[in-house]
Scaffold this motif. Structure first.
Motif, PDB file in Angstrom:
ATOM      1  N   LEU A 122      12.417   2.746  -5.582  1.00 31.38           N
ATOM      2  CA  LEU A 122      13.001   1.838  -4.744  1.00 31.38           C
ATOM      3  C   LEU A 122      12.349   2.415  -3.367  1.00 31.38           C
ATOM      4  O   LEU A 122      12.085   1.469  -2.438  1.00 31.38           O
ATOM      5  CB  LEU A 122      14.389   2.481  -4.527  1.00 31.38           C
ATOM      6  CG  LEU A 122      15.353   2.124  -3.299  1.00 31.38           C
ATOM      7  CD1 LEU A 122      15.599   0.554  -3.358  1.00 31.38           C
ATOM      8  CD2 LEU A 122      16.638   2.920  -3.279  1.00 31.38           C
ATOM      9  N   MET A 123      11.998   3.705  -3.130  1.00 33.67           N
ATOM     10  CA  MET A 123      11.572   4.463  -1.909  1.00 33.67           C
ATOM     11  C   MET A 123       9.888   3.751  -1.756  1.00 33.67           C
ATOM     12  O   MET A 123       9.659   3.354  -0.471  1.00 33.67           O
ATOM     13  CB  MET A 123      11.570   5.789  -2.028  1.00 33.67           C
ATOM     14  CG  MET A 123      12.930   6.171  -1.877  1.00 33.67           C
ATOM     15  SD  MET A 123      14.054   5.820  -0.435  1.00 33.67           S
ATOM     16  CE  MET A 123      13.479   6.755   0.761  1.00 33.67           C
ATOM     17  N   VAL A 124       9.262   3.767  -2.686  1.00 31.72           N
ATOM     18  CA  VAL A 124       7.932   3.121  -2.674  1.00 31.72           C
ATOM     19  C   VAL A 124       7.916   1.643  -2.185  1.00 31.72           C
ATOM     20  O   VAL A 124       7.252   1.254  -1.159  1.00 31.72           O
ATOM     21  CB  VAL A 124       7.038   3.433  -3.956  1.00 31.72           C
ATOM     22  CG1 VAL A 124       5.844   2.571  -3.923  1.00 31.72           C
ATOM     23  CG2 VAL A 124       7.032   4.864  -3.889  1.00 31.72           C
ATOM     24  N   MET A 125       8.840   0.846  -3.101  1.00 29.80           N
ATOM     25  CA  MET A 125       8.553  -0.741  -2.769  1.00 29.80           C
ATOM     26  C   MET A 125       9.080  -0.783  -1.410  1.00 29.80           C
ATOM     27  O   MET A 125       8.817  -2.023  -0.862  1.00 29.80           O
ATOM     28  CB  MET A 125       9.370  -1.303  -4.057  1.00 29.80           C
ATOM     29  CG  MET A 125       8.643  -1.049  -5.163  1.00 29.80           C
ATOM     30  SD  MET A 125       6.662  -1.304  -5.208  1.00 29.80           S
ATOM     31  CE  MET A 125       6.505  -2.849  -4.659  1.00 29.80           C
ATOM     32  N   ASN A 126      10.058  -0.113  -0.911  1.00 32.34           N
ATOM     33  CA  ASN A 126      10.501  -0.427   0.464  1.00 32.34           C
ATOM     34  C   ASN A 126       9.908   0.277   1.615  1.00 32.34           C
ATOM     35  O   ASN A 126       9.999  -0.080   2.651  1.00 32.34           O
ATOM     36  CB  ASN A 126      11.919  -0.494   0.624  1.00 32.34           C
ATOM     37  CG  ASN A 126      12.772  -1.129  -0.437  1.00 32.34           C
ATOM     38  OD1 ASN A 126      12.972  -2.357   0.126  1.00 32.34           O
ATOM     39  ND2 ASN A 126      13.426  -0.898  -1.477  1.00 32.34           N
ATOM     40  N   SER A 127       8.788   0.891   1.450  1.00 31.26           N
ATOM     41  CA  SER A 127       8.060   1.556   2.409  1.00 31.26           C
ATOM     42  C   SER A 127       6.641   1.077   2.505  1.00 31.26           C
ATOM     43  O   SER A 127       5.876   1.093   3.535  1.00 31.26           O
ATOM     44  CB  SER A 127       7.810   3.017   2.044  1.00 31.26           C
ATOM     45  OG  SER A 127       6.901   3.298   0.812  1.00 31.26           O
ATOM     46  N   VAL A 128       6.476   0.043   1.756  1.00 27.11           N
ATOM     47  CA  VAL A 128       4.924  -0.645   1.508  1.00 27.11           C
ATOM     48  C   VAL A 128       5.108  -2.133   2.511  1.00 27.11           C
ATOM     49  O   VAL A 128       6.182  -2.782   2.293  1.00 27.11           O
ATOM     50  CB  VAL A 128       4.767  -1.180   0.264  1.00 27.11           C
ATOM     51  CG1 VAL A 128       3.394  -2.002   0.329  1.00 27.11           C
ATOM     52  CG2 VAL A 128       4.434   0.053  -0.505  1.00 27.11           C
ATOM     53  N   ASP A 129       4.425  -2.234   3.458  1.00 26.75           N
ATOM     54  CA  ASP A 129       4.378  -3.296   4.294  1.00 26.75           C
ATOM     55  C   ASP A 129       4.141  -4.575   3.640  1.00 26.75           C
ATOM     56  O   ASP A 129       4.544  -5.549   3.922  1.00 26.75           O
ATOM     57  CB  ASP A 129       3.509  -3.017   5.476  1.00 26.75           C
ATOM     58  CG  ASP A 129       3.877  -2.109   6.386  1.00 26.75           C
ATOM     59  OD1 ASP A 129       4.996  -2.033   6.698  1.00 26.75           O
ATOM     60  OD2 ASP A 129       3.276  -1.125   6.756  1.00 26.75           O
ATOM     61  N   LYS A 130       3.115  -4.478   2.575  1.00 25.78           N
ATOM     62  CA  LYS A 130       2.764  -5.758   1.871  1.00 25.78           C
ATOM     63  C   LYS A 130       2.216  -5.456   0.639  1.00 25.78           C
ATOM     64  O   LYS A 130       1.608  -4.407   0.373  1.00 25.78           O
ATOM     65  CB  LYS A 130       1.752  -6.477   2.702  1.00 25.78           C
ATOM     66  CG  LYS A 130       1.263  -7.843   2.030  1.00 25.78           C
ATOM     67  CD  LYS A 130       2.109  -8.811   2.200  1.00 25.78           C
ATOM     68  CE  LYS A 130       1.479 -10.354   1.558  1.00 25.78           C
ATOM     69  NZ  LYS A 130       2.490 -11.108   1.504  1.00 25.78           N
ATOM     70  N   TRP A 131       2.660  -6.100  -0.410  1.00 25.68           N
ATOM     71  CA  TRP A 131       2.364  -5.742  -1.921  1.00 25.68           C
ATOM     72  C   TRP A 131       1.550  -6.938  -2.239  1.00 25.68           C
ATOM     73  O   TRP A 131       2.034  -8.018  -2.243  1.00 25.68           O
ATOM     74  CB  TRP A 131       3.680  -5.473  -2.727  1.00 25.68           C
ATOM     75  CG  TRP A 131       3.527  -5.379  -4.025  1.00 25.68           C
ATOM     76  CD1 TRP A 131       2.431  -5.001  -4.732  1.00 25.68           C
ATOM     77  CD2 TRP A 131       4.536  -5.686  -5.097  1.00 25.68           C
ATOM     78  NE1 TRP A 131       2.756  -4.824  -6.204  1.00 25.68           N
ATOM     79  CE2 TRP A 131       3.809  -5.151  -6.552  1.00 25.68           C
ATOM     80  CE3 TRP A 131       5.819  -5.634  -4.910  1.00 25.68           C
ATOM     81  CZ2 TRP A 131       4.783  -5.063  -7.524  1.00 25.68           C
ATOM     82  CZ3 TRP A 131       6.671  -5.714  -6.318  1.00 25.68           C
ATOM     83  CH2 TRP A 131       5.946  -5.263  -7.449  1.00 25.68           C
ATOM     84  N   PHE A 132       0.502  -6.730  -2.748  1.00 22.61           N
ATOM     85  CA  PHE A 132      -0.495  -7.687  -3.439  1.00 22.61           C
ATOM     86  C   PHE A 132      -0.565  -7.534  -5.059  1.00 22.61           C
ATOM     87  O   PHE A 132      -0.785  -6.288  -5.296  1.00 22.61           O
ATOM     88  CB  PHE A 132      -1.828  -7.412  -2.729  1.00 22.61           C
ATOM     89  CG  PHE A 132      -1.937  -7.733  -1.362  1.00 22.61           C
ATOM     90  CD1 PHE A 132      -1.968  -9.001  -0.786  1.00 22.61           C
ATOM     91  CD2 PHE A 132      -1.476  -6.537  -0.499  1.00 22.61           C
ATOM     92  CE1 PHE A 132      -2.000  -9.298   0.357  1.00 22.61           C
ATOM     93  CE2 PHE A 132      -1.732  -6.769   0.864  1.00 22.61           C
ATOM     94  CZ  PHE A 132      -1.647  -8.132   1.415  1.00 22.61           C
ATOM     95  N   LYS A 133      -0.739  -8.542  -5.606  1.00 23.11           N
ATOM     96  CA  LYS A 133      -0.526  -8.199  -7.018  1.00 23.11           C
ATOM     97  C   LYS A 133      -2.212  -8.213  -7.805  1.00 23.11           C
ATOM     98  O   LYS A 133      -2.661  -7.805  -8.854  1.00 23.11           O
ATOM     99  CB  LYS A 133       0.039  -9.365  -7.893  1.00 23.11           C
ATOM    100  CG  LYS A 133       1.617  -9.261  -7.792  1.00 23.11           C
ATOM    101  CD  LYS A 133       2.205 -10.281  -8.631  1.00 23.11           C
ATOM    102  CE  LYS A 133       3.833 -10.346  -8.238  1.00 23.11           C
ATOM    103  NZ  LYS A 133       4.530 -11.345  -8.835  1.00 23.11           N
TER     104      LYS A 133
END
Length: 148
Positions: A122-133
């Motif tokens: 939860l903490m990682v995914m909500n601290s990332v500004d943009k997630w690329f696959k």
């Protein structure tokens, strides 16, 4: 624009992949700080044993940490990479993302198609500004590269 490149360093294969991806960023004209370009602890300590190993390890890891902190403090963006081979985000990469996010740096995460098998917190995914696959998605992201 200066990029800090956060990625697993567990194997020569990981480091080779990192080098290939960093070349793409440098071809675009970015200055890129890559932690393993300054040495990987276990590789630099190879052959040492006993007390000599532990003494050198403490000294070396402190020096590498200090160099990486300069890289983090002076970057504009943290680009974090994970692959199917990683199966999880490394503790170092998680720490780098957390530090960067907490200090107002732009954080980008590229999972290279591994999102189905990765255990994201939860903490990682909500601290990332943009997630690329995929890596090419990150390279083509116009809003960040236009500022360059």
């Amino acid at each position: 624009m200066r990029i800090y490149f956060a990625a697993p360093l567990d194997s020569a294969k990981c480091r080779d992949t990192n080098n290939r991806l960093v070349k793409d960023l440098r071809r675009l004209g970015f200055e890129v700080y890559v932690p393993h370009e300054h040495g990987v602890g276990d590789v630099l300590l190879k052959g040492l044993q006993g007390e000599e190993y532990w003494k050198k390890r403490r000294e070396l890891w402190k020096r590498l940490y200090e160099q990486d902190m300069v890289g983090l403090k002076t970057c504009d963006i943290v680009v974090a990479i994970s692959t199917k081979e990683d199966k999880h985000l490394s503790a170092g990469l998680i720490w780098e993302l957390g530090w960067a996010s907490g200090n107002g740096k732009v954080t980008l995460l590229c999972t290279q198609g591994a999102e189905e098998i990765m255990d994201y917190s939860l903490m990682v995914m909500n601290s990332v500004d943009k997630w690329f696959k995929e890596w090419n998605e990150l390279l083509a992201w116009p809003s960040i590269w236009r500022r360059h």
